[in-house]
Design an enzyme around this catalytic site. Structure first.
Site, mmCIF file in Angstrom:
data_model
loop_
_atom_site.group_PDB
_atom_site.id
_atom_site.type_symbol
_atom_site.label_atom_id
_atom_site.label_comp_id
_atom_site.label_asym_id
_atom_site.label_seq_id
_atom_site.Cartn_x
_atom_site.Cartn_y
_atom_site.Cartn_z
ATOM 1 N N LYS A 227 73.832 -50.733 22.378
ATOM 2 C CA LYS A 227 74.497 -49.697 21.351
ATOM 3 C C LYS A 227 73.626 -49.846 20.183
ATOM 4 C CE LYS A 227 79.243 -49.105 19.557
ATOM 5 N NZ LYS A 227 80.596 -49.276 19.728
ATOM 6 N N SER B 178 84.166 -46.124 20.715
ATOM 7 C CA SER B 178 82.937 -45.612 20.077
ATOM 8 C C SER B 178 81.656 -46.025 20.900
ATOM 9 C CB SER B 178 82.882 -46.247 18.675
ATOM 10 O OG SER B 178 82.631 -47.733 18.843
ATOM 11 N N SER C 216 86.784 -50.235 21.601
ATOM 12 C CA SER C 216 85.588 -49.299 21.621
ATOM 13 C C SER C 216 84.523 -49.650 22.673
ATOM 14 C CB SER C 216 84.733 -49.431 20.302
ATOM 15 O OG SER C 216 85.322 -48.767 19.280
#
Lengths: 502, 484, 93
Positions: B75, B150, B174
């Site tokens: 990420k 997210s 997330s």
């Protein structure tokens, strides 16, 4: 230090702080840069005067993703300071974030302490020149990190106003700081200066900081207000960035004058930061805080609480060096020193240590004190070195004092020998032996010389016997001339009188 | 090969059936093939990955570390030294960290190969990855739907077989929520198990890094690689013991509590149905389920939307244009520079949260909001503690709905926030929680969330493994399959 | 409904700049969110201590040993404006 809160009232001694019918109220906030090896929250070395941004890392540059880790020694030093000031040490202390934007603050928040600081409720007994003592309360002692350094460029004065742009160096950013906040107990600039001086001496004694105002390892902000006696506290202004004790005093004097003049003119004092220019002696009010900073303090989530137990406090307390006030009292009580000498020797820790060693070896504390505060200190001052760099070690000085004590040297000769010791680094005995410098204290030897002189001077002898005491000095002079000044004066006197008496 | 787990990759490399270069190329090809549609990757480090692969191939197999040569994607809020790391924000465009995050350093030391950086909601603020300032990520199961957020890129890339596994971060769900919406496994460890050093912070007291994987065993393996106490993170603790591969298939003796508050009206019927199927699977495996009430968890969302923005408003203040990232041109003075830089650099949701955060911390409001929220946290932690006195694990659907349509919730921030209803409380209490695929509803994945007590990762993974095995799901989105 | 002045004040504190219609939109959004989070007021939180940390750690301290610093070049590498090894910022005063 028991750590209990002492009752104190606004300083009475040294002037009651009223000017006309005005009473002055002063509080000082001191920031001390700790002399740890590394910064407060990262492992960068703490330095001074290096090339910009060469002692930084992602943490103290505030790079995204970085986290603080607290410096163990900084906590210890801060605890030392708090204990030496008689504070109560919190058993649970935490860090807070103080949020504001400024280029020298890389995270846009300073990690500091807010409502659970390390130490509270201490005091410092401040001595004034007239010998009176007044206690100044210490509200709190807490830990925080320093900001980077801003240099303002492009303008004429190098100051912030008028500069086109500024440059930021983060070498200093993250250095451990301890903030000491006093109660507003001072009533005159002299008292403020005395507090500052003594606090500096104490911190020096603790070995936790260089406490050098010029270098910035000791910083002082002053809050000052005036009021009619008995009235509530007036609006205070803040004097910042003063880098010497003298400027603190003069700055306060100037600001007090300004406030009183303004109030007497019917104006109101606006809460503001003021700047004192030591060159012109003038006070400028900086842009007053139109919106007081809202620092939005909240507990630092990246750091966990510090729990301090009794054992830790006692360990730190036990490691405290003897503090100046206690040392001074002990020197007077145990060694019988005069208060003045005791004060000088107690104020400087290495000098005091030196003195004690000499006293121990020589067995004559007062003589040792005289020499350390006299001849030795004179040499140190002119050479510009501390006692740690003295060319004469305590053992060597003690050796000299021994020769003084047994009569081998007169005090005049001893001083001469001392100079030679300083120059050559050699010991007194060796110098004396070599130069044949030694006081003649052999009664037999002296009597022979005296006899010869008396015999050779019947006239003065008769005069003396007739009661003219003054003539004695003639004989003493003759003996001294004969012995090249090495005769023990007291003995000469004694023997002469005996001989002349017949 | 499209459904390869990381373990399978490791075994293929170990047996010599496949070279590291071939393996990396396989995944890079898949990225190239489908990423124009899925949009998982912000940065693909083709050259770097192939260079690493070549180095692995040059090392004799018996001298390699166990996981050496297995690819992974990260990420884009994990700092990789020298590699552009942006948090999908304009304000960090071009930022190259001067250091590796601790987890990145660990993976590097273990010999894993970084394929690139994955899309996310800007600064991890969002539940759909639609807040990325760079690009949209689409759900591999239905390209008109969101992957969740997210860590949308992290979930989508595993679902679309663009990487065998990935790392994401979880502050309010997330990792778990996108895992649920994309039909992969996603786990948030106990707060403190994984170091946060190098994780670009959103909400410091809630953030944790965790694995997104094809199956539970891979999650165990990856978590074991990244867990550990770290000297650079004062809040890190690590695991009580290294993780071992979960083997449990029999749930006899284990008690599961169903969190009633998460099965309310917000929960779609289709999701409910799949969840009930999971409960049945637990029973079939010998486990016991009972319904429990944890009344305070309903207030979790409100507490979260005070605490997280508060911490974020402070964490994001460092983005001021001085030392890194975007700086606005032509500002007249410092304050102007700050204002312009931050206004240009941050997206709307980020600004919204900064404003909320600043407000709740500001003078006069701190006690009413922040203190209240932190007390609510205590209440929620207490409810969980009480529940764990009765049951071993708590279960619920991970998300009240399946993946929603792109654009469906972007106009209403509060509607978007509701996506995290079931996941937020575990963050507030710092508890470990995992989401595993539980089935499909109208063709879209539904996740089962299992929450355990602090530091119960081993047991949690065992329980999850047992359920996973019992459910025996293997569906993949077609985009992962085609063209093999 | 949060007032316009309050929104402007918060924007100032946050160093954010809004156009007119943005300000209005934010005002509405913020008000809605604040109304929602205000529901915490319904809870009885008397006597509870606030949780600042999820896990109970204390006294995590680091030995005072120097580590490795970045070179000056690395330290300023990401700087948008650099001069003489320092970060340039516009006029402050």
């Amino acid at each position: 230090m028991s750590g209990e809160t002492r009752p104190h009232s606004p300083a009475p001694g040294g002037g009651d702080g009223t000017s006309g019918e005005w009473e002055v109220v002063i509080g000082l906030e001191i920031h001390v840069q700790l002399s740890t090896n590394t910064k407060m929250f990262c492992s960068c070395p703490v330095t001074f005067g290096e090339e910009p941004n060469t002692h930084t890392c992602p943490v103290c540059l505030g790079h995204p993703g970085t986290l603080p880790v607290a410096n163990e020694r900084a906590v210890e030093y801060a605890t030392r300071i708090a204990l030496a000031l008689g504070c109560r040490i919190a058993d649970h202390t935490i860090f807070h974030r103080k949020n504001y934007f400024y280029p020298d603050l890389p995270k846009a928040y300073q990690i500091s302490q807010y409502d659970l600081p390390l130490g509270v409720g201490g005091h410092l007994d401040v001595e004034l020149d007239d010998g009176s003592v007044f206690p100044v309360g210490v509200t709190r002692v807490h830990m925080e990190e320093d900001a980077g350094k801003l240099v303002h460029a492009g303008g004429a004065t190098g100051r912030i106003h008028g500069a086109d742009y500024s440059l930021v160096d983060f070498n200093r950013g993250g250095t451990p700081l301890v903030e000491v906040v006093s109660e507003p107990d001072m009533r005159t600039p002299e008292q403020a200066r005395a507090y500052l001086t003594q606090l500096k001496g104490l911190l020096e004694h603790l070995g936790v900081s260089d406490v050098n105002m010029e270098e910035g390892s000791l910083r002082c902000d002053a809050n000052v207000s005036v009021r009619r006696p008995g009235a509530p506290l007036g609006v205070k202004t803040e004097l910042k960035n003063m880098n010497s004790f003298r400027y603190v005093q003069r700055g306060l004097e100037a600001e007090i004058e300004r406030q009183i003049a303004a109030l007497e003119d019917g104006e109101r004092i606006v809460q503001a930061t003021v700047h004192f220019d030591p060159v012109t002696g003038s006070i400028t009010t900086l842009r007053s805080k139109e919106e007081a900073h809202d620092y939005r303090y909240f507990p630092e989530p990246d750091l966990v609480p510090i729990e301090i137990d009794e054992a830790y406090v006692e360990r730190v307390r036990a490691s405290l060096p003897e503090l100046p006030a206690a040392r001074r009292r002990r020197f007077v009580a145990d060694y019988g020193l005069q208060a003045g000498d005791a004060g000088i020797l107690a104020a400087n820790r290495p000098l005091g240590d030196y003195f004690e060693r000499v006293a121990e070896l020589s067995g004559d504390a007062r003589l040792s004190a005289n020499w350390v505060t006299g001849d030795l200190s004179a040499h140190l001052n002119s050479a510009g070195v501390g006692v740690e760099e003295s060319a004469v070690a305590p053992e060597a000085l003690a050796g000299l004092l021994a020769l003084l004590g047994d009569g081998t040297l007169s005090s005049r000769l001893a001083k001469e020998v001392f100079q030679v010791m300083l120059e050559t680094g050699r010991e007194a005995e060796a110098i004396v032996r070599e130069r044949g410098v030694g006081q003649i204290s052999d009664a037999g030897e002296l009597e022979e010389i005296i006899a010869a002189i008396v015999e050779a001077n019947p006239g003065p002898t008769e005069e003396f016997r007739q009661g003219r005491e003054k003539v004695l000095s003639f004989f003493v002079g003759q003996v001294m001339k004969q012995t090249k000044g090495q005769a023990n004066p007291q003995l000469v006197n004694e023997l002469l009188r005996k001989h002349l008496a017949g | 090969m499209f459904s390869l787990t990381a373990r399978a990759c490791r075994d293929l490399l170990g047996s010599g059936e496949v070279s590291s270069t071939e393996l990396v190329e396989l995944y890079l090809d898949q990225v190239e093939r489908v990423d124009d549609r899925v949009g998982s990757f912000l940065l693909v480090d083709r050259d770097g990955a192939l260079a690493q692969a070549a180095a692995v191939d040059a090392t004799p197999r018996d001298e390699r570390l166990p996981w050496e040569g297995v690819p992974i994607a990260l990420k884009d809020l994990l700092c990789v030294e020298g590699m552009e790391t942006t948090c999908a924000s304009r304000i960090l465009k071009g930022y190259r960290p001067p250091y590796d995050a601790t987890v990145v350093a660990k993976l590097r030391a273990a010999g894993l190969i970084f394929l690139g950086k994955l899309n996310m909601d800007e600064f991890a603020m969002g539940s759909s990855t639609e807040n990325s300032s760079v690009q949209l990520t689409r759900n591999p199961w239905d390209l008109e739907r969101v992957p969740g957020g997210s860590s949308g890129g992290s979930a989508a890339c595993v679902a679309a077989a663009q990487a065998p596994w990935s790392l994401g971060s979880d502050t309010g769900g997330s990792i778990r929520q996108p895992a649920s919406l994309c039909g992969v496994v996603g786990m948030k460890p106990t707060y403190g198990v994984v170091s946060r050093y190098g994780l670009i912070a959103f909400a410091s007291s809630l953030d944790q890094i965790g694995p997104l994987t094809r199956d539970v065993r891979d999650a165990a393996a990856l978590l074991d690689l990244i867990a550990g106490n770290d000297l650079m993170d004062s809040t890190s603790v690590g695991l009580p013991a290294p993780l071992v591969m979960p083997t449990r298939t029999d749930l006899t003796g284990l008690r599961f509590g169903v969190i009633r508050e998460f099965l309310g009206e917000a929960c779609e019927p289709g999701v409910r149905e799949v969840f009930d199927g999971a409960v049945a699977a637990i029973h079939a495996a010998g486990g016991m389920c009972e319904e429990l009430q944890l009344p305070s968890v309903e207030k979790g969302l409100a507490a979260y939307y005070i605490i997280a923005p508060a911490e974020a408003s402070s964490n994001l203040a460092r983005f001021d244009g001085v030392r890194f990232g975007h700086r606005s041109e032509g500002a007249v003075d410092l304050i102007d520079m700050y204002n312009r830089t931050r206004s240009e650099g941050f997206g709307e949701e980020v600004k919204r949260r900064i404003m909320i955060g600043t407000y709740v911390l500001s003078s006069g409001y701190y006690d009413a909001y922040y203190t209240q929220a932190q007390k609510t946290r205590t209440l929620i932690a207490d409810d969980f503690r009480r529940a764990f006195g009765r049951v071993d694990y708590l279960i619920s659907p991970t998300s009240p709905t399946v993946a929603f349509g792109i654009g469906e919730r972007t106009q209403d921030p509060l509607a978007m926030y509701l996506s995290d209803l079931c996941t937020i409380p575990a963050n507030l209490a710092g508890l470990p929680a995992i989401s595993i695929p539980a089935g499909l509803s109208h063709g879209l994945p539904v996740g089962l969330q299992i929450i355990g007590p602090h530091f119960s990762e081993q047991g949690l993974l065992e329980a999850a493994y047992a359920v996973e095995q019992r459910l025996g799901l293997s569906a993949l989105p077609s985009i992962a399959e085609a063209g093999r | 409904m949060i007032s316009r002045e309050e929104v402007e004040h918060i924007a100032r504190l946050s160093r954010l700049r809004f156009e007119e219609e943005e300000l209005e939109r934010f005002r509405h959004d913020l008000s809605a969110i604040l109304d929602y989070v205000n529901t915490l007021g319904e809870l009885d939180l008397e006597g509870l201590k606030p949780t600042a940390h999820a896990v109970d750690l204390k006294n995590v301290l680091r030995a005072d040993e120097p580590g490795v610093c970045l070179s000056q070049a690395a330290a300023v590498a990401n700087g948008p404006a650099v001069e003489a090894g320092q970060f340039v910022v516009p006029r402050i005063g």
